[in-house]
Design a protein around this motif. Structure first.
Motif, PDB file in Angstrom:
ATOM      1  N   ALA A  22       0.806  -1.284  -0.039  1.00 42.34           N
ATOM      2  CA  ALA A  22       0.058   0.031   0.173  1.00 42.34           C
ATOM      3  C   ALA A  22       0.843   1.259   0.169  1.00 42.34           C
ATOM      4  O   ALA A  22       0.465   2.225  -0.773  1.00 42.34           O
ATOM      5  CB  ALA A  22      -0.947  -0.096   1.182  1.00 42.34           C
ATOM      6  N   GLU A  23       1.967   1.421   0.823  1.00 40.34           N
ATOM      7  CA  GLU A  23       2.862   2.294   0.961  1.00 40.34           C
ATOM      8  C   GLU A  23       3.641   2.642  -0.431  1.00 40.34           C
ATOM      9  O   GLU A  23       3.768   3.824  -0.898  1.00 40.34           O
ATOM     10  CB  GLU A  23       3.653   2.132   2.059  1.00 40.34           C
ATOM     11  N   ALA A  24       4.140   1.600  -0.927  1.00 40.00           N
ATOM     12  CA  ALA A  24       4.689   1.536  -2.305  1.00 40.00           C
ATOM     13  C   ALA A  24       3.862   2.310  -3.454  1.00 40.00           C
ATOM     14  O   ALA A  24       4.145   2.869  -4.268  1.00 40.00           O
ATOM     15  CB  ALA A  24       5.099   0.313  -2.682  1.00 40.00           C
ATOM     16  N   GLU A  25       2.775   1.619  -3.579  1.00 45.18           N
ATOM     17  CA  GLU A  25       1.744   2.059  -4.442  1.00 45.18           C
ATOM     18  C   GLU A  25       1.535   3.596  -4.047  1.00 45.18           C
ATOM     19  O   GLU A  25       1.452   4.309  -5.206  1.00 45.18           O
ATOM     20  CB  GLU A  25       0.396   1.442  -4.255  1.00 45.18           C
ATOM     21  N   ALA A  26       1.327   4.184  -3.049  1.00 43.53           N
ATOM     22  CA  ALA A  26       1.006   5.520  -2.646  1.00 43.53           C
ATOM     23  C   ALA A  26       2.403   6.430  -3.141  1.00 43.53           C
ATOM     24  O   ALA A  26       2.161   7.452  -3.730  1.00 43.53           O
ATOM     25  CB  ALA A  26       0.736   5.685  -1.266  1.00 43.53           C
ATOM     26  N   GLU A  27       3.400   5.936  -3.012  1.00 45.49           N
ATOM     27  CA  GLU A  27       4.667   6.425  -3.429  1.00 45.49           C
ATOM     28  C   GLU A  27       4.657   6.640  -4.934  1.00 45.49           C
ATOM     29  O   GLU A  27       4.879   7.660  -5.532  1.00 45.49           O
ATOM     30  CB  GLU A  27       5.848   5.816  -2.943  1.00 45.49           C
ATOM     31  N   LEU A  28       4.460   5.584  -5.517  1.00 43.81           N
ATOM     32  CA  LEU A  28       4.296   5.549  -6.997  1.00 43.81           C
ATOM     33  C   LEU A  28       3.271   6.165  -7.868  1.00 43.81           C
ATOM     34  O   LEU A  28       3.519   7.033  -8.561  1.00 43.81           O
ATOM     35  CB  LEU A  28       4.540   4.113  -7.458  1.00 43.81           C
ATOM     36  N   LEU A  29       2.246   6.464  -6.893  1.00 43.86           N
ATOM     37  CA  LEU A  29       1.421   7.466  -7.538  1.00 43.86           C
ATOM     38  C   LEU A  29       1.478   8.917  -7.530  1.00 43.86           C
ATOM     39  O   LEU A  29       0.853   9.556  -8.387  1.00 43.86           O
ATOM     40  CB  LEU A  29      -0.122   7.154  -6.779  1.00 43.86           C
ATOM     41  N   THR A  30       2.542   9.337  -6.844  1.00 40.53           N
ATOM     42  CA  THR A  30       2.943  10.759  -7.016  1.00 40.53           C
ATOM     43  C   THR A  30       3.973  10.853  -8.233  1.00 40.53           C
ATOM     44  O   THR A  30       4.274  11.947  -8.879  1.00 40.53           O
ATOM     45  CB  THR A  30       3.961  11.262  -5.900  1.00 40.53           C
ATOM     46  N   SER A  34      -1.867   6.719 -11.739  1.00 41.17           N
ATOM     47  CA  SER A  34      -2.748   5.752 -12.471  1.00 41.17           C
ATOM     48  C   SER A  34      -2.602   4.618 -11.257  1.00 41.17           C
ATOM     49  O   SER A  34      -1.477   4.040 -11.224  1.00 41.17           O
ATOM     50  CB  SER A  34      -2.248   5.157 -13.809  1.00 41.17           C
ATOM     51  N   ARG A  35      -3.847   4.069 -10.963  1.00 41.77           N
ATOM     52  CA  ARG A  35      -3.478   2.965  -9.924  1.00 41.77           C
ATOM     53  C   ARG A  35      -2.945   1.794 -10.613  1.00 41.77           C
ATOM     54  O   ARG A  35      -2.489   0.948  -9.850  1.00 41.77           O
ATOM     55  CB  ARG A  35      -5.083   2.940  -9.216  1.00 41.77           C
ATOM     56  N   ALA A  36      -3.359   1.472 -11.888  1.00 47.50           N
ATOM     57  CA  ALA A  36      -3.105   0.323 -12.413  1.00 47.50           C
ATOM     58  C   ALA A  36      -1.336   0.402 -12.607  1.00 47.50           C
ATOM     59  O   ALA A  36      -1.021  -0.592 -12.374  1.00 47.50           O
ATOM     60  CB  ALA A  36      -3.737   0.118 -14.025  1.00 47.50           C
ATOM     61  N   ARG A 112       1.288  12.091   5.955  1.00 50.93           N
ATOM     62  CA  ARG A 112       2.099  11.536   4.926  1.00 50.93           C
ATOM     63  C   ARG A 112       1.219  11.701   3.600  1.00 50.93           C
ATOM     64  O   ARG A 112       1.852  12.147   2.745  1.00 50.93           O
ATOM     65  CB  ARG A 112       2.202   9.882   5.047  1.00 50.93           C
ATOM     66  N   GLU A 113       0.081  11.555   3.482  1.00 48.68           N
ATOM     67  CA  GLU A 113      -0.686  11.967   2.336  1.00 48.68           C
ATOM     68  C   GLU A 113      -0.613  13.393   2.106  1.00 48.68           C
ATOM     69  O   GLU A 113      -0.280  13.597   0.618  1.00 48.68           O
ATOM     70  CB  GLU A 113      -2.139  11.538   2.412  1.00 48.68           C
ATOM     71  N   HIS A 114      -0.653  14.246   2.712  1.00 44.32           N
ATOM     72  CA  HIS A 114      -0.282  15.744   2.554  1.00 44.32           C
ATOM     73  C   HIS A 114       1.135  15.930   1.956  1.00 44.32           C
ATOM     74  O   HIS A 114       1.278  16.568   1.058  1.00 44.32           O
ATOM     75  CB  HIS A 114      -0.825  16.459   3.587  1.00 44.32           C
ATOM     76  N   GLY A 115       1.985  15.185   2.661  1.00 40.93           N
ATOM     77  CA  GLY A 115       3.367  15.296   2.025  1.00 40.93           C
ATOM     78  C   GLY A 115       3.655  14.817   0.634  1.00 40.93           C
ATOM     79  O   GLY A 115       4.503  15.446   0.020  1.00 40.93           O
TER      80      GLY A 115
END
Length: 208
Positions: A22-30, A34-36, A112-115
């Motif tokens: 979940a954390e890796a995906e959140a970092e990659l989304l920046t 794209s969620r995929a 973290r989300e705001h960051g």
């Protein structure tokens, strides 16, 4: 003992490999919203080096369904505009909301989300820094060009703006208005892949 699942940006490839999914995906989304894309690149961990990660990220971007590309495009501000829709700010004019600084009363997850949001906004400002020196006439032409582009293709004009002047961005916009839809989609994927690669390098603090 530090929690590897809270590894900060710049912790490097080892820190990224150690994050929860979940954390890796959140970092990659920046890097590409794209969620995929984020799921695909996360699922291929661990990566031995940044080159392999960058290659996997580019392949994932190019393999996206168009709906996934549209999802990523929605996170990008118009060229010449800030993330909130106003005129683009220079690096020294970031608002508090863009600074990544958590406000009072937020828990760790929200901070973290705001960051991450602030980091993405900061990257957009850096990438569009060439707009900062543009005169009013060029900015007005960019605004008109953005409108014409969106009317024609139905989504924001995306260009890897790093190192480009406002005039160069405008010239590319005008040239791309002559593309048919299929050709332009190929160009958009290529530009998105370039942006994603640059952001991954910034995220992990290395050279991909």
């Amino acid at each position: 003992m530090p929690n590897v699942n809270s590894a900060p940006p710049g912790a490097g490839l080892a820190g990224f490999n150690a994050l929860s999914a979940a954390e890796a995906e959140a970092e990659l989304l920046t890097c590409c919203a794209s969620r995929a894309f984020a799921r695909e690149v996360t699922a291929l961990r661990p990566y031995r080096d940044l080159g392999l990660l960058a290659g996997a990220a580019e392949a994932a971007v190019r393999a996206l369904e168009w709906s996934g590309v549209r999802e990523a495009l929605a996170a990008h501000p118009r060229i010449g505009e800030s993330r909130t829709g106003g005129q683009a700010s220079g690096p020294d004019r970031a608002s508090p909301a863009d600074s990544g600084e958590p406000s009072g009363g937020e828990g760790p997850a929200t901070s973290r989300e705001h960051g991450r949001s602030g980091r993405e906004s900061g990257w957009s400002r850096q990438e569009q820094s060439g707009v900062g020196a543009a005169g009013r006439e060029v900015l007005e032409e960019l605004a008109e060009g953005n409108h014409a582009y969106e009317e024609r293709f139905g989504h924001v004009y995306l260009v890897c703006a790093t190192g480009l002047s406002a005039e160069e961005m405008l010239a590319r916009l005008r040239g791309r208005l002559g593309n048919d839809e299929e050709t332009e989609r190929d160009v958009v994927r290529a530009e998105l892949a370039k942006i994603t690669r640059l952001r991954l390098t910034k995220l992990l603090g290395g050279a991909a």
